[in-house]
Scaffold this motif. Structure first.
Motif, PDB file in Angstrom:
ATOM      1  N   LYS A  15     -23.648  72.143  54.400  1.00  0.00           N
ATOM      2  CA  LYS A  15     -23.210  72.197  52.995  1.00  0.00           C
ATOM      3  C   LYS A  15     -23.226  70.809  52.341  1.00  0.00           C
ATOM      4  N   GLN A  16     -23.608  69.798  53.093  1.00  0.00           N
ATOM      5  CA  GLN A  16     -23.541  68.421  52.610  1.00  0.00           C
ATOM      6  C   GLN A  16     -24.847  67.980  51.953  1.00  0.00           C
ATOM      7  N   LEU A  17     -24.763  67.585  50.696  1.00  0.00           N
ATOM      8  CA  LEU A  17     -25.924  67.047  49.992  1.00  0.00           C
ATOM      9  C   LEU A  17     -26.404  65.766  50.668  1.00  0.00           C
ATOM     10  N   CYS A  18     -25.455  64.928  51.085  1.00  0.00           N
ATOM     11  CA  CYS A  18     -25.813  63.662  51.729  1.00  0.00           C
ATOM     12  C   CYS A  18     -26.651  63.891  52.984  1.00  0.00           C
ATOM     13  N   PHE A  19     -26.305  64.906  53.760  1.00  0.00           N
ATOM     14  CA  PHE A  19     -27.070  65.168  54.972  1.00  0.00           C
ATOM     15  C   PHE A  19     -28.462  65.690  54.644  1.00  0.00           C
ATOM     16  N   ARG A  20     -28.559  66.522  53.617  1.00  0.00           N
ATOM     17  CA  ARG A  20     -29.878  67.031  53.199  1.00  0.00           C
ATOM     18  C   ARG A  20     -30.804  65.874  52.805  1.00  0.00           C
ATOM     19  N   LEU A  21     -30.272  64.917  52.047  1.00  0.00           N
ATOM     20  CA  LEU A  21     -31.070  63.762  51.635  1.00  0.00           C
ATOM     21  C   LEU A  21     -31.448  62.902  52.841  1.00  0.00           C
ATOM     22  N   GLU A 130     -47.516  70.627  40.133  1.00  0.00           N
ATOM     23  CA  GLU A 130     -46.288  71.006  39.421  1.00  0.00           C
ATOM     24  C   GLU A 130     -45.066  70.847  40.324  1.00  0.00           C
ATOM     25  N   GLU A 131     -45.177  71.274  41.577  1.00  0.00           N
ATOM     26  CA  GLU A 131     -44.061  71.132  42.514  1.00  0.00           C
ATOM     27  C   GLU A 131     -43.747  69.657  42.743  1.00  0.00           C
ATOM     28  N   TYR A 132     -44.792  68.868  42.918  1.00  0.00           N
ATOM     29  CA  TYR A 132     -44.622  67.437  43.142  1.00  0.00           C
ATOM     30  C   TYR A 132     -43.841  66.815  41.982  1.00  0.00           C
ATOM     31  N   LYS A 133     -44.254  67.114  40.767  1.00  0.00           N
ATOM     32  CA  LYS A 133     -43.584  66.565  39.581  1.00  0.00           C
ATOM     33  C   LYS A 133     -42.148  67.063  39.487  1.00  0.00           C
ATOM     34  N   LYS A 134     -41.917  68.314  39.838  1.00  0.00           N
ATOM     35  CA  LYS A 134     -40.570  68.892  39.800  1.00  0.00           C
ATOM     36  C   LYS A 134     -39.656  68.169  40.790  1.00  0.00           C
ATOM     37  N   TYR A 135     -40.143  67.948  42.006  1.00  0.00           N
ATOM     38  CA  TYR A 135     -39.331  67.276  43.022  1.00  0.00           C
ATOM     39  C   TYR A 135     -39.051  65.824  42.637  1.00  0.00           C
ATOM     40  N   ILE A 136     -40.032  65.161  42.070  1.00  0.00           N
ATOM     41  CA  ILE A 136     -39.830  63.781  41.601  1.00  0.00           C
ATOM     42  C   ILE A 136     -38.715  63.756  40.561  1.00  0.00           C
ATOM     43  N   ALA A 137     -38.769  64.696  39.613  1.00  0.00           N
ATOM     44  CA  ALA A 137     -37.753  64.751  38.558  1.00  0.00           C
ATOM     45  C   ALA A 137     -36.365  65.024  39.135  1.00  0.00           C
ATOM     46  N   ILE A 138     -36.284  65.933  40.083  1.00  0.00           N
ATOM     47  CA  ILE A 138     -34.991  66.258  40.704  1.00  0.00           C
ATOM     48  C   ILE A 138     -34.438  65.043  41.456  1.00  0.00           C
ATOM     49  N   LEU A 139     -35.296  64.398  42.232  1.00  0.00           N
ATOM     50  CA  LEU A 139     -34.838  63.229  42.996  1.00  0.00           C
ATOM     51  C   LEU A 139     -34.466  62.073  42.067  1.00  0.00           C
ATOM     52  N   ASP A 140     -35.206  61.894  40.977  1.00  0.00           N
ATOM     53  CA  ASP A 140     -34.848  60.864  39.992  1.00  0.00           C
ATOM     54  C   ASP A 140     -33.485  61.156  39.375  1.00  0.00           C
ATOM     55  N   GLU A 141     -33.227  62.425  39.089  1.00  0.00           N
ATOM     56  CA  GLU A 141     -31.946  62.811  38.512  1.00  0.00           C
ATOM     57  C   GLU A 141     -30.809  62.558  39.501  1.00  0.00           C
ATOM     58  N   ILE A 142     -31.024  62.910  40.753  1.00  0.00           N
ATOM     59  CA  ILE A 142     -30.009  62.660  41.781  1.00  0.00           C
ATOM     60  C   ILE A 142     -29.762  61.156  41.917  1.00  0.00           C
ATOM     61  N   ALA A 143     -30.831  60.369  41.951  1.00  0.00           N
ATOM     62  CA  ALA A 143     -30.695  58.911  42.072  1.00  0.00           C
ATOM     63  C   ALA A 143     -29.911  58.332  40.902  1.00  0.00           C
ATOM     64  N   MET A 144     -30.171  58.832  39.693  1.00  0.00           N
ATOM     65  CA  MET A 144     -29.458  58.353  38.517  1.00  0.00           C
ATOM     66  C   MET A 144     -27.964  58.693  38.617  1.00  0.00           C
ATOM     67  N   LYS A 145     -27.666  59.923  39.026  1.00  0.00           N
ATOM     68  CA  LYS A 145     -26.266  60.335  39.171  1.00  0.00           C
ATOM     69  C   LYS A 145     -25.563  59.499  40.248  1.00  0.00           C
ATOM     70  N   LEU A 146     -26.255  59.201  41.334  1.00  0.00           N
ATOM     71  CA  LEU A 146     -25.678  58.382  42.390  1.00  0.00           C
ATOM     72  C   LEU A 146     -25.414  56.963  41.891  1.00  0.00           C
ATOM     73  N   GLU A 147     -26.343  56.438  41.122  1.00  0.00           N
ATOM     74  CA  GLU A 147     -26.187  55.082  40.573  1.00  0.00           C
ATOM     75  C   GLU A 147     -24.986  55.014  39.638  1.00  0.00           C
ATOM     76  N   VAL A 148     -24.844  56.005  38.767  1.00  0.00           N
ATOM     77  CA  VAL A 148     -23.710  56.048  37.848  1.00  0.00           C
ATOM     78  C   VAL A 148     -22.401  56.154  38.636  1.00  0.00           C
ATOM     79  N   ALA A 149     -22.365  57.030  39.612  1.00  0.00           N
ATOM     80  CA  ALA A 149     -21.150  57.203  40.426  1.00  0.00           C
ATOM     81  C   ALA A 149     -20.827  55.932  41.185  1.00  0.00           C
ATOM     82  N   GLU A 150     -21.844  55.282  41.722  1.00  0.00           N
ATOM     83  CA  GLU A 150     -21.637  54.058  42.489  1.00  0.00           C
ATOM     84  C   GLU A 150     -21.039  52.957  41.615  1.00  0.00           C
TER      85      GLU A 150
END
Length: 154
Positions: A15-21, A130-150
């Motif tokens: 259930k851990q996002l951190c472990f998935r990454l 399309e999948e490649y671009k979708k995953y890039i966008a998702i990972l960029d969004e996660i990275a941005m959220k992590l940066e803000v939280a950090e």
């Protein structure tokens, strides 16, 4: 002890996002390994070369920022790549406290052999554009959220 099922589920590894990454990152690095072995590069060295193929000349500090690597990690990577003849480190002519990293002719030639790496990896993953671009966008969004939280916790 009166923990609900939902609270207990929160502490399960799957259930851990951190472990998935973490797990995905390790798998990705392993997938790159045989592709980069043919180039005589490790994955971190490959990342340095990606920047140099794009920039050709870059300030050491800026390179570290782009790769999100500290000096103690970046220096041995650059030393090894310099011994392989792919880059040079020189003092900045305007400020000898700064170091400039410059790609060499051999480093530029290596790009010809490396150009197939992203395509080969994409084929191995069976990703559409399309999948490649979708995953890039998702990972960029996660990275941005992590940066803000950090930043909130610094």
């Amino acid at each position: 002890m009166n923990n609900s099922k939902e609270e207990n589920d929160l502490l399960k590894l799957d259930k851990q996002l951190c472990f998935r990454l973490y797990s995905s990152s390790r798998k990705m690095t392993r997938l790159y390994k045989p592709l980069l072995k043919a180039l005589n590069l490790t994955y971190p060295q490959y990342l340095v070369m990606l920047v140099l193929w794009d920039e050709e000349t870059i300030n050491f500090k800026l390179l570290g920022e782009k790769l999100e690597l500290k000096t103690g990690t970046l220096t041995p990577l650059l030393d090894r790549l310099e011994k392989l003849g792919y880059l040079l480190k020189e003092k900045d002519k305007n400020d000898d406290r700064k170091t400039i990293v410059i790609i060499t002719k051999n480093g530029k030639l290596l790009k010809n052999n490396a150009v197939t790496v992203p395509t080969t990896l994409g084929n191995q993953l069976k990703l559409t554009t399309e999948e490649y671009k979708k995953y890039i966008a998702i990972l960029d969004e996660i990275a941005m959220k992590l940066e803000v939280a950090e930043k909130k916790y610094k």
